[in-house]
Enzyme design. Structure first.
Site, PDB file in Angstrom:
ATOM      1  N   GLU A  73      16.508  28.560  -0.814  1.00  0.00           N
ATOM      2  CA  GLU A  73      16.943  30.316  -0.126  1.00  0.00           C
ATOM      3  C   GLU A  73      17.874  30.948  -2.044  1.00  0.00           C
ATOM      4  O   GLU A  73      19.214  31.343  -1.267  1.00  0.00           O
ATOM      5  CB  GLU A  73      17.589  30.308   0.747  1.00  0.00           C
ATOM      6  CG  GLU A  73      16.937  30.116   1.500  1.00  0.00           C
ATOM      7  CD  GLU A  73      15.526  31.432   2.327  1.00  0.00           C
ATOM      8  OE1 GLU A  73      15.452  32.456   1.071  1.00  0.00           O
ATOM      9  OE2 GLU A  73      15.270  30.976   3.165  1.00  0.00           O
ATOM     10  N   TYR A 118      37.947  37.536  18.206  1.00  0.00           N
ATOM     11  CA  TYR A 118      37.383  37.109  16.633  1.00  0.00           C
ATOM     12  C   TYR A 118      35.553  37.176  16.412  1.00  0.00           C
ATOM     13  O   TYR A 118      35.966  37.101  14.903  1.00  0.00           O
ATOM     14  CB  TYR A 118      36.945  35.498  17.322  1.00  0.00           C
ATOM     15  CG  TYR A 118      38.368  34.961  17.052  1.00  0.00           C
ATOM     16  CD1 TYR A 118      39.993  34.856  17.580  1.00  0.00           C
ATOM     17  CD2 TYR A 118      38.837  34.087  15.990  1.00  0.00           C
ATOM     18  CE1 TYR A 118      41.164  34.927  17.419  1.00  0.00           C
ATOM     19  CE2 TYR A 118      39.829  33.463  15.572  1.00  0.00           C
ATOM     20  CZ  TYR A 118      41.265  33.830  16.519  1.00  0.00           C
ATOM     21  OH  TYR A 118      42.342  33.179  16.054  1.00  0.00           O
TER      22      TYR A 118
HETATM   23  P1  13P Z   1      15.508  24.570   1.780  1.00  0.00           P
HETATM   24  O1  13P Z   1      15.354  23.427   2.601  1.00  0.00           O
HETATM   25  O2  13P Z   1      14.587  25.407   0.452  1.00  0.00           O
HETATM   26  O3  13P Z   1      16.953  25.066   1.578  1.00  0.00           O
HETATM   27  O4  13P Z   1      15.092  25.594   2.847  1.00  0.00           O
HETATM   28  C1  13P Z   1      14.878  26.406   4.229  1.00  0.00           C
HETATM   29  C2  13P Z   1      15.784  27.250   4.935  1.00  0.00           C
HETATM   30  O5  13P Z   1      16.397  27.371   5.822  1.00  0.00           O
HETATM   31  C3  13P Z   1      14.320  27.827   4.361  1.00  0.00           C
HETATM   32  O6  13P Z   1      15.404  29.666   4.878  1.00  0.00           O
END
Ligand code: 13P
Length: 207
Positions: A73, A118
């Site tokens: 990501e 909050y």
């Molecule tokens: P990664 O393991 O590549 O960080 O991906 C996990 C995730 O949350 C994908 O949206």
């Protein structure tokens, strides 16, 4: 804060999120700005079992320099920092209640209304929804960038959340606040509620 302390802080905050159920398996990822680039959680790593010495280090142009391969990501995180130059950290979670909200059929109503102080103080009045993209899809970049210009927290359709903060602690606190707010929103669905009034929201935004 020194580079090593930042690594330790990231590992500890990630473990805290994991052990309280905000992430499961290898879902979720975290990044933090450091002097000459970014530290990021490696792809396919569990937030509960990170190794400070193996975190991914990317330079300020987001090239992977050292450590394990970064999260898939990267593009999503990069878009947040580019839209909000003041931020220092980004947290992406698939926490249960935000993810449940993100799967509701599209509606004119915002997914989250300003019911509690909050929510407004940490995340602002408006939390945009970006449509579904396959995790890691680079095509999401411009949608995330545009949404992040308006808000520091975004709900990702059929996926989860991404939240920015000035520091790692701020980003984690805000991600937790978003998850609890989503739980409250689901508890309140179908009921008559009293959101905070515009004047009450305004007073919080300026406090
Ligand atoms: P990664 O393991 O590549 O960080 O991906 C996990 C995730 O949350 C994908 O949206």
């Amino acid at each position: 804060m020194k580079f090593l302390e930042t690594r330790e802080e990231l590992v500890n905050l990630a473990a805290s999120l994991f052990h309280r159920g905000y992430s499961v398996g290898s879902a979720g990822n975290i990044s933090v700005r450091v002097a000459d680039g970014y530290l990021m959680t490696p792809t396919n790593s569990s937030l509960g079992r990170l190794d400070a010495g193996r975190l991914s280090f990317l330079d300020s142009a987001w090239n992977h320099v050292s450590g394990d391969a970064p999260s898939k990501e990267v593009v999503m995180h990069r878009a947040m920092y580019q839209a909000r130059p003041d931020i220092g950290a980004v947290v992406h979670l698939h926490s249960t209640h935000v993810t449940a909200l993100s799967c509701l059929a599209p509606s004119e109503e915002p997914l989250l209304q300003p019911h509690t102080p909050y929510l407004v103080m940490r995340l602002g009045e408006y939390i945009p929804l970006v449509p579904y993209y396959k995790p890691g899809d680079p095509n999401m970049e411009s949608d995330i960038f545009e949404a992040a210009k308006e808000a520091k927290a975004i709900i990702l359709g059929n996926h989860g959340s991404i939240v920015a903060g000035q520091t790692l602690v701020n980003a984690v606190d805000s991600a937790e606040e978003l998850e609890v707010s989503a739980e409250i929103a689901l508890l309140l669905r179908g009921r008559d509620t009293r959101p905070l009034s515009p004047a009450e929201v305004h007073a919080l935004m300026n406090s």
